[in-house]
Design a protein around this motif. Structure first.
Motif, PDB file in Angstrom:
ATOM      1  N   ASP A 135      46.775  79.916  31.169  1.00 20.60           N
ATOM      2  CA  ASP A 135      46.913  78.469  31.272  1.00 20.60           C
ATOM      3  C   ASP A 135      47.018  77.789  29.910  1.00 20.60           C
TER       4      ASP A 135
ATOM      5  N   ALA B 124      49.889  77.066  43.259  1.00 20.33           N
ATOM      6  CA  ALA B 124      50.505  76.794  41.953  1.00 20.33           C
ATOM      7  C   ALA B 124      50.171  75.401  41.431  1.00 20.33           C
ATOM      8  N   ARG B 125      49.847  74.483  42.326  1.00 16.65           N
ATOM      9  CA  ARG B 125      49.554  73.118  41.878  1.00 16.65           C
ATOM     10  C   ARG B 125      48.349  73.099  40.937  1.00 16.65           C
TER      11      ARG B 125
ATOM     12  N   HIS C 237      47.408  75.544  38.867  1.00 10.93           N
ATOM     13  CA  HIS C 237      47.803  76.071  37.566  1.00 10.93           C
ATOM     14  C   HIS C 237      48.592  75.039  36.773  1.00 10.93           C
ATOM     15  N   TYR C 238      49.490  74.330  37.461  1.00 10.99           N
ATOM     16  CA  TYR C 238      50.293  73.315  36.775  1.00 10.99           C
ATOM     17  C   TYR C 238      49.405  72.222  36.190  1.00 10.99           C
ATOM     18  N   ARG C 239      48.412  71.805  36.962  1.00  5.33           N
ATOM     19  CA  ARG C 239      47.543  70.740  36.470  1.00  5.33           C
ATOM     20  C   ARG C 239      46.713  71.227  35.282  1.00  5.33           C
TER      21      ARG C 239
ATOM     22  N   ARG D 242      47.612  73.556  33.163  1.00  2.51           N
ATOM     23  CA  ARG D 242      48.516  73.669  32.020  1.00  2.51           C
ATOM     24  C   ARG D 242      48.842  72.290  31.448  1.00  2.51           C
ATOM     25  N   GLU D 243      48.987  71.307  32.305  1.00  4.90           N
ATOM     26  CA  GLU D 243      49.324  69.955  31.844  1.00  4.90           C
ATOM     27  C   GLU D 243      48.227  69.356  30.966  1.00  4.90           C
TER      28      GLU D 243
END
Length: 416
Positions: free
Chosen positions: A62, A352-353, A355-357, A359-360
Protein backbone atom coordinates in the motif's frame (compact mmCIF):
# COMPACT_ATOMS: atom_id res chain seq x y z
CA UNK A 1 29.69 -14.63 0.32
CA UNK A 2 31.35 -12.57 -2.38
CA UNK A 3 32.85 -9.51 -0.66
CA UNK A 4 34.46 -7.96 -3.71
CA UNK A 5 32.77 -4.70 -4.59
CA UNK A 6 29.87 -5.18 -2.13
CA UNK A 7 30.19 -1.71 -0.64
CA UNK A 8 30.47 -0.04 -4.04
CA UNK A 9 27.45 -1.93 -5.38
CA UNK A 10 25.32 -1.15 -2.34
CA UNK A 11 26.24 2.53 -2.53
CA UNK A 12 25.25 2.45 -6.20
CA UNK A 13 21.85 0.98 -5.32
CA UNK A 14 21.33 3.69 -2.73
CA UNK A 15 22.22 6.40 -5.24
CA UNK A 16 19.84 5.02 -7.88
CA UNK A 17 17.02 4.75 -5.34
CA UNK A 18 17.64 8.29 -4.14
CA UNK A 19 17.60 9.52 -7.74
CA UNK A 20 14.23 7.86 -8.34
CA UNK A 21 12.79 9.44 -5.20
CA UNK A 22 14.07 12.85 -6.27
CA UNK A 23 12.56 12.51 -9.76
CA UNK A 24 9.25 11.43 -8.21
CA UNK A 25 9.18 14.44 -5.88
CA UNK A 26 9.85 16.71 -8.87
CA UNK A 27 6.88 15.22 -10.74
CA UNK A 28 9.04 13.43 -13.29
CA UNK A 29 9.01 9.78 -14.35
CA UNK A 30 10.84 7.97 -11.56
CA UNK A 31 11.41 4.81 -13.61
CA UNK A 32 10.28 2.52 -10.78
CA UNK A 33 10.08 -0.64 -12.90
CA UNK A 34 13.61 -0.20 -14.28
CA UNK A 35 14.90 0.53 -10.78
CA UNK A 36 13.08 -2.55 -9.46
CA UNK A 37 14.68 -4.79 -12.08
CA UNK A 38 18.12 -3.40 -11.25
CA UNK A 39 17.58 -3.93 -7.52
CA UNK A 40 16.32 -7.47 -8.10
CA UNK A 41 19.41 -8.41 -10.12
CA UNK A 42 21.86 -6.84 -7.67
CA UNK A 43 20.21 -8.08 -4.48
CA UNK A 44 19.69 -11.61 -5.80
CA UNK A 45 23.45 -11.91 -6.02
CA UNK A 46 24.48 -9.93 -2.94
CA UNK A 47 22.00 -11.57 -0.52
CA UNK A 48 22.27 -10.49 3.11
CA UNK A 49 20.78 -7.45 4.90
CA UNK A 50 20.06 -5.33 1.81
CA UNK A 51 18.03 -8.15 0.23
CA UNK A 52 16.20 -8.67 3.51
CA UNK A 53 15.33 -4.98 3.70
CA UNK A 54 14.00 -5.09 0.13
CA UNK A 55 11.86 -8.14 0.97
CA UNK A 56 10.42 -6.23 3.91
CA UNK A 57 9.65 -3.22 1.72
CA UNK A 58 7.95 -5.50 -0.82
CA UNK A 59 5.35 -6.32 1.82
CA UNK A 60 4.28 -2.66 1.92
CA UNK A 61 1.99 -3.04 -1.09
CA UNK A 62 0.00 0.00 0.00
CA UNK A 63 3.01 2.33 0.21
CA UNK A 64 5.41 1.47 -2.63
CA UNK A 65 4.82 2.36 -6.27
CA UNK A 66 3.18 -0.79 -7.76
CA UNK A 67 5.89 -1.30 -10.42
CA UNK A 68 8.63 -1.23 -7.77
CA UNK A 69 6.69 -3.43 -5.33
CA UNK A 70 6.17 -6.11 -7.99
CA UNK A 71 9.88 -6.29 -8.83
CA UNK A 72 10.93 -6.43 -5.17
CA UNK A 73 8.32 -9.13 -4.48
CA UNK A 74 10.21 -11.37 -6.91
CA UNK A 75 12.96 -11.56 -4.28
CA UNK A 76 10.56 -13.63 -2.16
CA UNK A 77 10.03 -16.30 -4.80
CA UNK A 78 12.59 -15.98 -7.62
CA UNK A 79 15.87 -14.91 -5.99
CA UNK A 80 18.88 -16.51 -7.64
CA UNK A 81 20.44 -19.26 -5.50
CA UNK A 82 24.04 -19.25 -4.37
CA UNK A 83 26.23 -21.65 -6.37
CA UNK A 84 26.25 -25.20 -5.04
CA UNK A 85 30.02 -25.30 -4.57
CA UNK A 86 29.75 -22.45 -2.04
CA UNK A 87 26.95 -24.15 -0.11
CA UNK A 88 28.79 -27.47 -0.25
CA UNK A 89 31.75 -25.98 1.64
CA UNK A 90 29.47 -25.12 4.57
CA UNK A 91 28.01 -28.63 4.56
CA UNK A 92 31.48 -30.19 4.50
CA UNK A 93 32.50 -28.00 7.45
CA UNK A 94 29.46 -29.35 9.32
CA UNK A 95 29.46 -33.03 8.32
CA UNK A 96 32.89 -33.82 6.86
CA UNK A 97 32.44 -36.60 4.30
CA UNK A 98 28.97 -35.87 2.87
CA UNK A 99 28.75 -39.24 1.13
CA UNK A 100 29.19 -40.99 4.46
CA UNK A 101 26.27 -39.07 6.01
CA UNK A 102 23.83 -38.72 3.11
CA UNK A 103 22.79 -40.96 0.27
CA UNK A 104 21.96 -37.85 -1.76
CA UNK A 105 21.78 -34.06 -1.50
CA UNK A 106 19.95 -32.12 -4.19
CA UNK A 107 22.27 -29.46 -5.57
CA UNK A 108 19.36 -27.29 -6.72
CA UNK A 109 17.91 -25.53 -3.65
CA UNK A 110 14.42 -26.23 -2.43
CA UNK A 111 14.15 -22.55 -1.47
CA UNK A 112 16.46 -19.52 -1.60
CA UNK A 113 16.27 -16.51 0.73
CA UNK A 114 18.32 -13.56 1.96
CA UNK A 115 20.31 -15.31 4.70
CA UNK A 116 20.43 -18.90 3.52
CA UNK A 117 18.92 -21.54 1.26
CA UNK A 118 17.32 -24.94 1.70
CA UNK A 119 18.41 -28.20 0.07
CA UNK A 120 16.59 -31.52 0.20
CA UNK A 121 18.66 -34.52 1.30
CA UNK A 122 18.20 -38.26 1.78
CA UNK A 123 19.87 -40.28 4.52
CA UNK A 124 21.20 -43.79 4.03
CA UNK A 125 18.11 -44.99 5.92
CA UNK A 126 15.96 -43.51 3.17
CA UNK A 127 14.60 -40.60 5.22
CA UNK A 128 14.06 -37.26 3.45
CA UNK A 129 15.34 -34.15 5.21
CA UNK A 130 15.69 -30.50 4.36
CA UNK A 131 18.91 -28.70 5.23
CA UNK A 132 18.69 -24.95 5.84
CA UNK A 133 22.22 -23.76 5.10
CA UNK A 134 23.50 -20.33 6.08
CA UNK A 135 25.32 -18.53 3.29
CA UNK A 136 29.09 -18.91 3.73
CA UNK A 137 30.83 -15.79 4.97
CA UNK A 138 27.57 -14.11 5.99
CA UNK A 139 28.70 -13.46 9.55
CA UNK A 140 31.87 -11.83 8.18
CA UNK A 141 30.09 -9.38 5.87
CA UNK A 142 26.97 -8.77 7.95
CA UNK A 143 28.27 -5.82 9.94
CA UNK A 144 29.82 -4.02 6.95
CA UNK A 145 26.59 -4.57 5.00
CA UNK A 146 24.59 -3.10 7.86
CA UNK A 147 26.70 0.07 7.68
CA UNK A 148 25.58 0.50 4.07
CA UNK A 149 21.96 -0.34 4.91
CA UNK A 150 22.00 2.40 7.54
CA UNK A 151 23.12 4.86 4.85
CA UNK A 152 20.36 3.66 2.51
CA UNK A 153 17.75 4.08 5.25
CA UNK A 154 18.72 7.75 5.53
CA UNK A 155 16.75 8.27 2.31
CA UNK A 156 13.67 8.09 4.55
CA UNK A 157 14.64 11.51 5.92
CA UNK A 158 13.12 12.85 2.71
CA UNK A 159 9.85 11.53 4.14
CA UNK A 160 10.34 13.61 7.29
CA UNK A 161 11.40 10.71 9.49
CA UNK A 162 13.79 12.16 12.12
CA UNK A 163 17.26 10.67 12.45
CA UNK A 164 16.59 9.43 15.99
CA UNK A 165 13.67 7.35 14.72
CA UNK A 166 15.69 6.04 11.81
CA UNK A 167 18.42 4.98 14.21
CA UNK A 168 15.90 3.12 16.37
CA UNK A 169 14.37 1.44 13.32
CA UNK A 170 17.81 0.43 12.11
CA UNK A 171 18.75 -1.01 15.52
CA UNK A 172 15.60 -3.14 15.52
CA UNK A 173 16.29 -4.34 11.97
CA UNK A 174 19.95 -5.13 12.70
CA UNK A 175 19.06 -6.99 15.90
CA UNK A 176 16.52 -9.14 14.08
CA UNK A 177 19.08 -10.07 11.41
CA UNK A 178 21.71 -11.04 13.96
CA UNK A 179 19.15 -13.27 15.65
CA UNK A 180 18.32 -14.93 12.32
CA UNK A 181 21.92 -16.16 12.17
CA UNK A 182 21.39 -18.11 15.39
CA UNK A 183 20.26 -21.48 14.08
CA UNK A 184 20.36 -23.00 17.56
CA UNK A 185 17.74 -20.47 18.71
CA UNK A 186 15.59 -21.38 15.71
CA UNK A 187 16.00 -25.08 16.56
CA UNK A 188 14.68 -24.35 20.05
CA UNK A 189 11.81 -22.27 18.64
CA UNK A 190 10.74 -25.15 16.40
CA UNK A 191 10.72 -27.52 19.35
CA UNK A 192 8.75 -25.00 21.44
CA UNK A 193 6.14 -24.40 18.76
CA UNK A 194 5.73 -28.08 17.96
CA UNK A 195 5.06 -28.76 21.64
CA UNK A 196 2.78 -25.75 22.03
CA UNK A 197 0.57 -26.68 19.09
CA UNK A 198 0.82 -30.48 19.22
CA UNK A 199 -2.95 -30.77 19.66
CA UNK A 200 -3.87 -28.11 17.09
CA UNK A 201 -4.91 -29.87 13.89
CA UNK A 202 -4.85 -26.61 11.92
CA UNK A 203 -1.10 -25.99 12.37
CA UNK A 204 2.00 -27.92 11.41
CA UNK A 205 5.71 -27.25 11.99
CA UNK A 206 8.66 -29.29 10.67
CA UNK A 207 10.54 -31.41 13.20
CA UNK A 208 14.12 -30.23 13.82
CA UNK A 209 16.78 -32.94 13.91
CA UNK A 210 19.64 -32.46 16.36
CA UNK A 211 21.92 -35.09 14.83
CA UNK A 212 22.14 -33.16 11.55
CA UNK A 213 22.07 -29.57 12.87
CA UNK A 214 24.80 -27.15 13.91
CA UNK A 215 25.75 -23.48 14.02
CA UNK A 216 25.22 -22.90 10.28
CA UNK A 217 23.03 -25.84 9.27
CA UNK A 218 19.50 -26.51 10.53
CA UNK A 219 18.10 -29.91 9.58
CA UNK A 220 14.37 -30.65 9.60
CA UNK A 221 12.27 -33.62 8.65
CA UNK A 222 10.76 -32.99 5.23
CA UNK A 223 7.22 -31.66 5.54
CA UNK A 224 5.67 -31.25 2.09
CA UNK A 225 3.14 -28.53 1.40
CA UNK A 226 1.63 -26.26 -1.21
CA UNK A 227 3.33 -22.82 -1.10
CA UNK A 228 1.01 -20.11 0.15
CA UNK A 229 1.32 -18.13 -3.07
CA UNK A 230 0.05 -21.16 -5.00
CA UNK A 231 -2.75 -21.57 -2.46
CA UNK A 232 -4.24 -18.38 -3.87
CA UNK A 233 -5.60 -20.50 -6.75
CA UNK A 234 -6.99 -23.34 -4.59
CA UNK A 235 -10.66 -24.02 -3.93
CA UNK A 236 -12.40 -21.33 -1.91
CA UNK A 237 -13.20 -23.60 1.04
CA UNK A 238 -9.52 -24.55 1.38
CA UNK A 239 -8.41 -20.91 1.23
CA UNK A 240 -10.95 -19.91 3.86
CA UNK A 241 -9.80 -22.66 6.25
CA UNK A 242 -6.20 -21.58 5.70
CA UNK A 243 -7.09 -17.93 6.36
CA UNK A 244 -8.98 -18.87 9.53
CA UNK A 245 -6.06 -20.99 10.75
CA UNK A 246 -3.67 -18.11 10.08
CA UNK A 247 -5.89 -15.64 11.92
CA UNK A 248 -6.41 -17.97 14.89
CA UNK A 249 -2.68 -18.64 15.13
CA UNK A 250 -1.69 -14.95 15.10
CA UNK A 251 -4.27 -14.14 17.77
CA UNK A 252 -3.21 -16.97 20.06
CA UNK A 253 0.45 -16.16 19.58
CA UNK A 254 0.07 -12.55 20.67
CA UNK A 255 -2.68 -12.68 23.27
CA UNK A 256 -1.88 -16.02 24.92
CA UNK A 257 1.84 -16.61 24.45
CA UNK A 258 3.05 -13.00 23.96
CA UNK A 259 5.16 -14.04 20.96
CA UNK A 260 4.88 -13.48 17.23
CA UNK A 261 6.48 -15.03 14.16
CA UNK A 262 7.85 -11.83 12.64
CA UNK A 263 8.70 -12.78 9.04
CA UNK A 264 5.35 -12.80 7.24
CA UNK A 265 6.41 -13.16 3.62
CA UNK A 266 4.50 -15.93 1.87
CA UNK A 267 7.58 -18.07 1.18
CA UNK A 268 7.69 -19.05 4.86
CA UNK A 269 4.25 -20.64 4.75
CA UNK A 270 2.44 -23.45 2.98
CA UNK A 271 -0.76 -25.46 3.24
CA UNK A 272 -2.18 -28.84 2.35
CA UNK A 273 -5.40 -30.03 0.75
CA UNK A 274 -7.20 -29.58 4.07
CA UNK A 275 -6.19 -25.94 4.52
CA UNK A 276 -3.83 -26.49 7.43
CA UNK A 277 -1.18 -23.81 7.94
CA UNK A 278 2.39 -25.07 7.60
CA UNK A 279 5.09 -22.79 9.06
CA UNK A 280 8.56 -23.56 7.77
CA UNK A 281 10.76 -20.81 9.16
CA UNK A 282 11.00 -19.68 12.78
CA UNK A 283 14.16 -17.63 12.47
CA UNK A 284 12.37 -14.43 13.49
CA UNK A 285 10.26 -14.75 16.63
CA UNK A 286 9.71 -11.63 18.74
CA UNK A 287 8.18 -11.03 22.15
CA UNK A 288 5.03 -8.92 22.36
CA UNK A 289 4.88 -7.04 25.69
CA UNK A 290 1.41 -6.88 27.20
CA UNK A 291 1.50 -3.10 27.61
CA UNK A 292 2.41 -2.60 23.94
CA UNK A 293 -0.34 -4.97 22.82
CA UNK A 294 -2.89 -3.18 24.97
CA UNK A 295 -1.95 0.22 23.53
CA UNK A 296 -2.22 -1.05 19.95
CA UNK A 297 -5.67 -2.50 20.66
CA UNK A 298 -6.78 0.83 22.16
CA UNK A 299 -5.58 2.53 18.98
CA UNK A 300 -7.58 0.06 16.90
CA UNK A 301 -10.64 0.52 19.11
CA UNK A 302 -10.48 4.29 18.73
CA UNK A 303 -10.18 3.93 14.95
CA UNK A 304 -13.17 1.58 14.77
CA UNK A 305 -15.14 3.94 17.01
CA UNK A 306 -14.30 7.00 14.86
CA UNK A 307 -12.57 8.65 17.81
CA UNK A 308 -9.64 10.71 16.44
CA UNK A 309 -8.75 12.12 19.85
CA UNK A 310 -8.65 8.59 21.22
CA UNK A 311 -6.32 7.61 18.38
CA UNK A 312 -4.03 10.51 19.25
CA UNK A 313 -4.05 9.58 22.94
CA UNK A 314 -3.20 5.94 22.10
CA UNK A 315 -0.31 6.97 19.87
CA UNK A 316 1.06 9.24 22.59
CA UNK A 317 0.77 6.47 25.19
CA UNK A 318 2.90 4.28 22.90
CA UNK A 319 5.63 6.90 22.71
CA UNK A 320 4.71 8.18 19.28
CA UNK A 321 3.11 11.40 18.01
CA UNK A 322 5.70 14.11 18.49
CA UNK A 323 5.07 17.83 18.12
CA UNK A 324 1.98 19.97 18.27
CA UNK A 325 -1.22 19.75 16.29
CA UNK A 326 -2.85 16.34 16.14
CA UNK A 327 -3.67 15.49 12.49
CA UNK A 328 -7.32 14.75 13.29
CA UNK A 329 -8.47 14.81 9.65
CA UNK A 330 -5.84 12.22 8.77
CA UNK A 331 -6.92 10.05 11.69
CA UNK A 332 -10.49 10.16 10.41
CA UNK A 333 -9.46 9.27 6.86
CA UNK A 334 -7.25 6.41 8.03
CA UNK A 335 -9.97 5.03 10.29
CA UNK A 336 -12.58 5.30 7.53
CA UNK A 337 -10.32 3.39 5.13
CA UNK A 338 -9.88 0.35 7.38
CA UNK A 339 -13.18 0.41 9.31
CA UNK A 340 -15.14 -1.68 6.75
CA UNK A 341 -13.00 -4.71 7.67
CA UNK A 342 -14.34 -4.53 11.23
CA UNK A 343 -18.05 -4.21 10.51
CA UNK A 344 -20.26 -7.06 11.83
CA UNK A 345 -20.28 -10.21 9.73
CA UNK A 346 -17.77 -11.69 7.31
CA UNK A 347 -15.74 -9.09 5.45
CA UNK A 348 -13.77 -9.66 2.26
CA UNK A 349 -10.07 -8.83 2.55
CA UNK A 350 -9.81 -8.72 -1.24
CA UNK A 351 -12.23 -5.77 -1.45
CA UNK A 352 -10.19 -3.48 -3.72
CA UNK A 353 -11.92 -0.36 -2.41
CA UNK A 354 -10.06 -0.71 0.89
CA UNK A 355 -6.68 -0.95 -0.83
CA UNK A 356 -7.41 2.07 -3.02
CA UNK A 357 -8.35 4.17 -0.03
CA UNK A 358 -5.23 3.10 1.85
CA UNK A 359 -3.06 3.93 -1.15
CA UNK A 360 -4.76 7.31 -1.59
CA UNK A 361 -4.02 8.44 1.95
CA UNK A 362 -0.45 7.08 2.05
CA UNK A 363 1.12 10.30 0.70
CA UNK A 364 -0.66 12.30 3.41
CA UNK A 365 0.54 9.86 6.06
CA UNK A 366 4.15 10.37 4.95
CA UNK A 367 3.72 14.15 4.77
CA UNK A 368 2.55 14.15 8.39
CA UNK A 369 5.29 11.80 9.57
CA UNK A 370 7.07 14.56 11.49
CA UNK A 371 4.02 14.71 13.78
CA UNK A 372 2.87 11.08 13.70
CA UNK A 373 6.20 9.35 14.41
CA UNK A 374 5.08 5.78 15.21
CA UNK A 375 7.22 4.27 17.98
CA UNK A 376 10.30 2.58 16.57
CA UNK A 377 9.90 -0.43 18.85
CA UNK A 378 6.53 -1.21 17.25
CA UNK A 379 7.81 -1.09 13.67
CA UNK A 380 8.60 -4.82 13.45
CA UNK A 381 5.28 -5.75 15.03
CA UNK A 382 3.39 -3.39 12.71
CA UNK A 383 5.29 -4.64 9.66
CA UNK A 384 4.45 -8.23 10.58
CA UNK A 385 0.75 -7.54 10.93
CA UNK A 386 0.77 -5.52 7.71
CA UNK A 387 2.47 -8.41 5.92
CA UNK A 388 -0.15 -10.86 7.15
CA UNK A 389 -2.90 -8.47 6.10
CA UNK A 390 -1.61 -8.80 2.53
CA UNK A 391 -1.40 -12.58 2.93
CA UNK A 392 -5.11 -12.46 3.79
CA UNK A 393 -5.74 -10.26 0.75
CA UNK A 394 -4.05 -12.75 -1.58
CA UNK A 395 -6.03 -15.61 -0.05
CA UNK A 396 -9.25 -13.64 -0.63
CA UNK A 397 -10.03 -14.28 3.01
CA UNK A 398 -13.49 -13.66 4.41
CA UNK A 399 -13.34 -13.28 8.18
CA UNK A 400 -15.62 -11.83 10.83
CA UNK A 401 -13.11 -9.41 12.27
CA UNK A 402 -15.81 -7.72 14.35
CA UNK A 403 -16.42 -10.95 16.31
CA UNK A 404 -12.70 -11.71 16.50
CA UNK A 405 -11.70 -8.32 17.90
CA UNK A 406 -14.56 -7.64 20.35
CA UNK A 407 -13.14 -9.73 23.24
CA UNK A 408 -9.64 -8.40 22.57
CA UNK A 409 -10.83 -4.80 22.68
CA UNK A 410 -12.75 -5.53 25.87
CA UNK A 411 -9.57 -6.99 27.41
CA UNK A 412 -7.57 -3.88 26.49
CA UNK A 413 -10.16 -1.52 28.01
CA UNK A 414 -10.57 -3.55 31.19
CA UNK A 415 -6.83 -3.67 31.86
CA UNK A 416 -6.13 0.07 31.38
Amino acid sequence: MRERGRTRRMLGMGARTGGALLRSRMGRDAGWEVLGEQLFNELSELKGPAMKLAQIMAQWDDLLPPALAEQLARLQRQARPMPWQDIRRTLVDQFGDLEAVFADIETTPFASASMGQVHRATTHDGETLVLKVQYPGLERVLEQDLVQVRRMMRLMRWMKVPQARLDAMFDEFADSLRKELDYRAEFEALERYRSRYADNDGLRFPEPLADYSGDRVLAMRYLPGIPMREAETMADEVRQRLAANLGDWLTEEMFTHRELHADPHAGNFATDDEGRLIVYDLGAVISVPEARLRSMMLLLGAAIGDDPMGMDEALRSMGGRQGEGAPLALYRESAAAMRPLFEPGEQDFSDARIHYRLREISPRVWSAMDRLQPPADTMLLSRTLNGHYWNMVRLKARLDMHARTRPLLAWARETQ
